[in-house]
Design a protein around this motif. Structure first.
Motif, PDB file in Angstrom:
ATOM      1  N   ALA A 100       0.862  -1.182   0.000  1.00 18.13           N
ATOM      2  CA  ALA A 100       0.000   0.000   0.000  1.00 18.13           C
ATOM      3  C   ALA A 100       0.893   1.225   0.000  1.00 18.13           C
ATOM      4  O   ALA A 100       1.824   1.330   0.807  1.00 18.13           O
ATOM      5  N   TYR A 101       0.639   2.136  -0.929  1.00 18.85           N
ATOM      6  CA  TYR A 101       1.461   3.335  -1.062  1.00 18.85           C
ATOM      7  C   TYR A 101       0.597   4.538  -0.751  1.00 18.85           C
ATOM      8  O   TYR A 101      -0.351   4.849  -1.468  1.00 18.85           O
ATOM      9  N   LEU A 102       0.915   5.231   0.356  1.00 16.49           N
ATOM     10  CA  LEU A 102       0.184   6.431   0.748  1.00 16.49           C
ATOM     11  C   LEU A 102       0.936   7.646   0.230  1.00 16.49           C
ATOM     12  O   LEU A 102       2.119   7.842   0.531  1.00 16.49           O
ATOM     13  N   VAL A 103       0.250   8.466  -0.547  1.00 11.52           N
ATOM     14  CA  VAL A 103       0.884   9.612  -1.199  1.00 11.52           C
ATOM     15  C   VAL A 103      -0.106  10.760  -1.219  1.00 11.52           C
ATOM     16  O   VAL A 103      -1.323  10.546  -1.168  1.00 11.52           O
ATOM     17  N   SER A 104       0.394  12.012  -1.265  1.00  7.89           N
ATOM     18  CA  SER A 104      -0.523  13.133  -1.418  1.00  7.89           C
ATOM     19  C   SER A 104      -0.957  13.228  -2.875  1.00  7.89           C
ATOM     20  O   SER A 104      -0.378  12.597  -3.753  1.00  7.89           O
ATOM     21  N   ASP A 105      -1.957  14.052  -3.138  1.00 10.03           N
ATOM     22  CA  ASP A 105      -2.458  14.160  -4.503  1.00 10.03           C
ATOM     23  C   ASP A 105      -1.615  15.112  -5.354  1.00 10.03           C
ATOM     24  O   ASP A 105      -1.990  15.455  -6.465  1.00 10.03           O
ATOM     25  N   VAL A 120      -2.859   1.974  -4.116  1.00 11.97           N
ATOM     26  CA  VAL A 120      -2.493   3.388  -4.027  1.00 11.97           C
ATOM     27  C   VAL A 120      -3.562   4.123  -3.223  1.00 11.97           C
ATOM     28  O   VAL A 120      -4.745   4.108  -3.573  1.00 11.97           O
ATOM     29  N   VAL A 121      -3.133   4.743  -2.133  1.00 12.50           N
ATOM     30  CA  VAL A 121      -4.037   5.515  -1.276  1.00 12.50           C
ATOM     31  C   VAL A 121      -3.590   6.969  -1.326  1.00 12.50           C
ATOM     32  O   VAL A 121      -2.432   7.289  -1.017  1.00 12.50           O
ATOM     33  N   VAL A 122      -4.479   7.838  -1.741  1.00 13.52           N
ATOM     34  CA  VAL A 122      -4.158   9.252  -1.920  1.00 13.52           C
ATOM     35  C   VAL A 122      -4.774  10.058  -0.788  1.00 13.52           C
ATOM     36  O   VAL A 122      -5.981   9.986  -0.546  1.00 13.52           O
ATOM     37  N   LEU A 123      -3.923  10.808  -0.087  1.00 15.94           N
ATOM     38  CA  LEU A 123      -4.418  11.738   0.930  1.00 15.94           C
ATOM     39  C   LEU A 123      -4.801  13.040   0.232  1.00 15.94           C
ATOM     40  O   LEU A 123      -3.945  13.735  -0.323  1.00 15.94           O
ATOM     41  N   ASN A 124      -6.083  13.339   0.246  1.00 17.50           N
ATOM     42  CA  ASN A 124      -6.544  14.571  -0.383  1.00 17.50           C
ATOM     43  C   ASN A 124      -6.212  15.756   0.532  1.00 17.50           C
ATOM     44  O   ASN A 124      -6.799  15.911   1.602  1.00 17.50           O
ATOM     45  N   ILE A 139      -8.467   9.288   0.731  1.00 15.56           N
ATOM     46  CA  ILE A 139      -8.850   9.505   2.122  1.00 15.56           C
ATOM     47  C   ILE A 139      -8.633  10.969   2.470  1.00 15.56           C
ATOM     48  O   ILE A 139      -7.864  11.676   1.811  1.00 15.56           O
ATOM     49  N   LEU A 140      -9.311  11.432   3.520  1.00 19.09           N
ATOM     50  CA  LEU A 140      -9.213  12.824   3.945  1.00 19.09           C
ATOM     51  C   LEU A 140      -8.334  13.002   5.176  1.00 19.09           C
ATOM     52  O   LEU A 140      -7.843  14.106   5.431  1.00 19.09           O
ATOM     53  N   GLN A 141      -8.179  11.937   5.974  1.00 18.99           N
ATOM     54  CA  GLN A 141      -7.375  12.001   7.191  1.00 18.99           C
ATOM     55  C   GLN A 141      -6.435  10.798   7.257  1.00 18.99           C
ATOM     56  O   GLN A 141      -6.795   9.695   6.837  1.00 18.99           O
ATOM     57  N   LEU A 142      -5.266  11.027   7.820  1.00 20.37           N
ATOM     58  CA  LEU A 142      -4.293   9.942   7.938  1.00 20.37           C
ATOM     59  C   LEU A 142      -4.817   8.797   8.801  1.00 20.37           C
ATOM     60  O   LEU A 142      -4.477   7.636   8.576  1.00 20.37           O
TER      61      LEU A 142
END
Length: 491
Positions: A100-105, A120-124, A139-142
């Motif tokens: 799982a790769y958490l990255v900003s948009d 791929v998980v994008v932090l909006n 997602i909106l929150q970590l």
């Protein structure tokens, strides 16, 4: 959220610095951890999932320094990335699942990842993202990431996967999790553990879990006149359960109430009389007496009627959940009760000479384990300890206890120890499990010198069972939870 292809269970999490840190320039003051980052890093590190942190070549040195400090603190691998898939995968080929790769948009790498088998998980950041790939999750929150991974893993695993939402104080979580008890990816029997946090709406989190695991005694604010006041979080959970009675809980809060009251537990232990066999040593609770006032009570008559003799141990009626629940005293004579500094109402309990040895019994579903620990000494030694005070009562906090040896013996095969009657203890464990309707609990047994009576001196909910080796206790812990869930679903 877009439908996900079958890419396997997530067993590694790569956190891009853009999702964990604020600011993107040379301003040191603008660079700090985003809200929720510490929770996320701690939750992931306790889940025993493989973790890494990534950053771009050419990142300002102050951001690199912060990244490396986090990597050291949370045991993270760290990578400088241009092409994440080609640069990370060789080092993580052995994880046995997907990443799982958490990255900003704001990352240009999203199109590169569109053809990968990564989740791929994008932090909006600041609202709706303008970046989308066919399979990304936003997602909106970590704090949402652990739940997101659990949901994804459940879909990847199939209908037999069970999400366990757990709520307990941080030190308790760490105690369980450091032994591998709370993995985010499925256990051999299909459990995944998701932390429940107050930073997200409880109702939305509880909808995602199949069974709730709690240590409600950690969530008690006060107990007055048998009324228990819980923290706001636990009150919300209780309200949710009132409206969702089909929700599975390990164990229902009402079932732990007897363990909050030493007098009620003593009265329950009277039922052990049904297990006694003529001609053999007993397993029983200690003799006891309730007292509401130390200054206006006929102790000589009351103690004799309750079969109590000196010394005896005095405990608050409230057994746990409040600061004074463990303030106790050992009394050697009637005069000791006058003005005794132990919270009222109190329970006066038989003090059993037990050769300074206490047996910690752990019940995990239908399995029973025990550990042998050093305990408070016999009465004659206690009297010597008190001689310097003209035999005054010994007042102490049982969480800190009187001086006792620290060495611990533990056993998974109790038959090797001849000093404890395992058949008696097993019978009592099963009787208490049925009587209390609890799945995981513990109790303390001392063996009386002379009579060899096995005396149960304490009962508690969801103990840590840390004295039992984790390669045996943790699978039994998982099995107890799974059996409880399957039994509930079959009804």
């Amino acid at each position: 959220m877009h439908p996900q292809p079958e890419v396997g269970v997530v067993r590694g999490v790569l956190l891009d610095e853009s999702a964990l840190l604020t600011g993107d320039g040379d301003d040191k003051n603008a660079t700090q951890l985003r809200p929720g980052a510490e929770f996320l890093l701690r939750a992931l590190s306790l889940s025993r999932i493989r973790m890494g942190i990534s950053y771009d070549v050419g990142l300002p040195s102050h951001r690199v320094s912060l990244i490396k400090r986090m990597a050291s603190l949370y045991s993270l691998d760290w990578f400088t990335l241009n092409d994440p898939v080609s640069e990370v995968k060789p080092d993580w080929d052995d994880i046995g699942g997907c990443i799982a790769y958490l990255v900003s948009d704001k990352k240009e790498v999203l199109p590169i990842l569109s053809s990968s088998r990564w989740l791929v998980v994008v932090l909006n950041v600041g609202g709706e993202s303008s970046f989308h790939t066919p399979k990304d999750i936003h997602i909106l929150q970590l704090e949402e990431l652990p739940s997101t991974i659990c949901q994804f893993n459940k879909r990847s695993t199939g209908i037999n996967a069970v999400t366990v939402g757990y709520i307990m104080k941080p030190s308790r979580v760490e105690d369980f999790a450091k032994r591998g008890a709370f993995p985010l990816y499925p256990t051999p029997n299909g459990l995944m553990f998701m932390p429940i946090t107050s930073e997200l709406p409880l109702s939305s989190q509880l909808k995602e879990v199949d069974i709730i695991l709690h240590k409600a005694t950690d969530e008690i604010l006060s107990i007055e006149e048998n009324k228990v006041t819980f923290t706001q979080n636990m009150q919300e959970i209780l309200r949710y359960l009132e409206h969702h009675q089909d929700c599975c809980v390990l164990d229902p809060i009402i079932n732990i109430y007897p363990l909050l009251d030493r007098l009620e537990i003593q009265q329950i232990l009277l039922g052990l009389e049904d297990l006694q066999n003529e001609g053999s040593n007993k397993i029983r609770g200690p003799y006891f007496l309730k007292v509401d006032n130390f200054d206006n009570f006929d102790f000589q008559t009351g103690l004799a009627k309750a079969k109590l003799s000196f010394p005896c141990i005095v405990k608050p009626k409230v057994a746990c959940g409040v600061s004074h629940a463990h303030k106790m005293a050992i009394a050697f004579k009637v005069e000791d009760f006058k003005g005794l500094n132990v919270p009222l109402p109190a329970v006066i309990q038989e003090y059993v000479d037990h050769s300074s040895t206490i047996y910690k019994i752990y019940v995990l579903g239908e399995k029973i384990f025990y550990a042998v620990k050093k305990s408070i000494p016999n009465a004659d030694v206690l009297m010597k300890l008190s001689n310097g005070n003209d035999l005054k009562p010994l007042v102490f906090d049982s969480l800190k206890s009187l001086p006792a040896a620290d060495d611990i013996q533990h056993s998974n095969n109790p038959t090797s120890d001849e000093s404890i009657d395992l058949k008696r203890v097993s019978d009592a464990s099963n009787w208490l499990r049925r009587r209390l309707h609890l799945t995981i609990f513990g109790f303390d047994v001392v063996i009386q010198e002379g009579s060899r009576d096995h005396v149960i001196v304490d009962v508690n909910y969801l103990p840590s069972f840390k004295e039992v080796p984790e390669d045996i206790s943790i699978p039994s812990f998982w099995e107890a939870i799974r059996t409880k869930f399957d039994s509930r679903m079959s009804k």
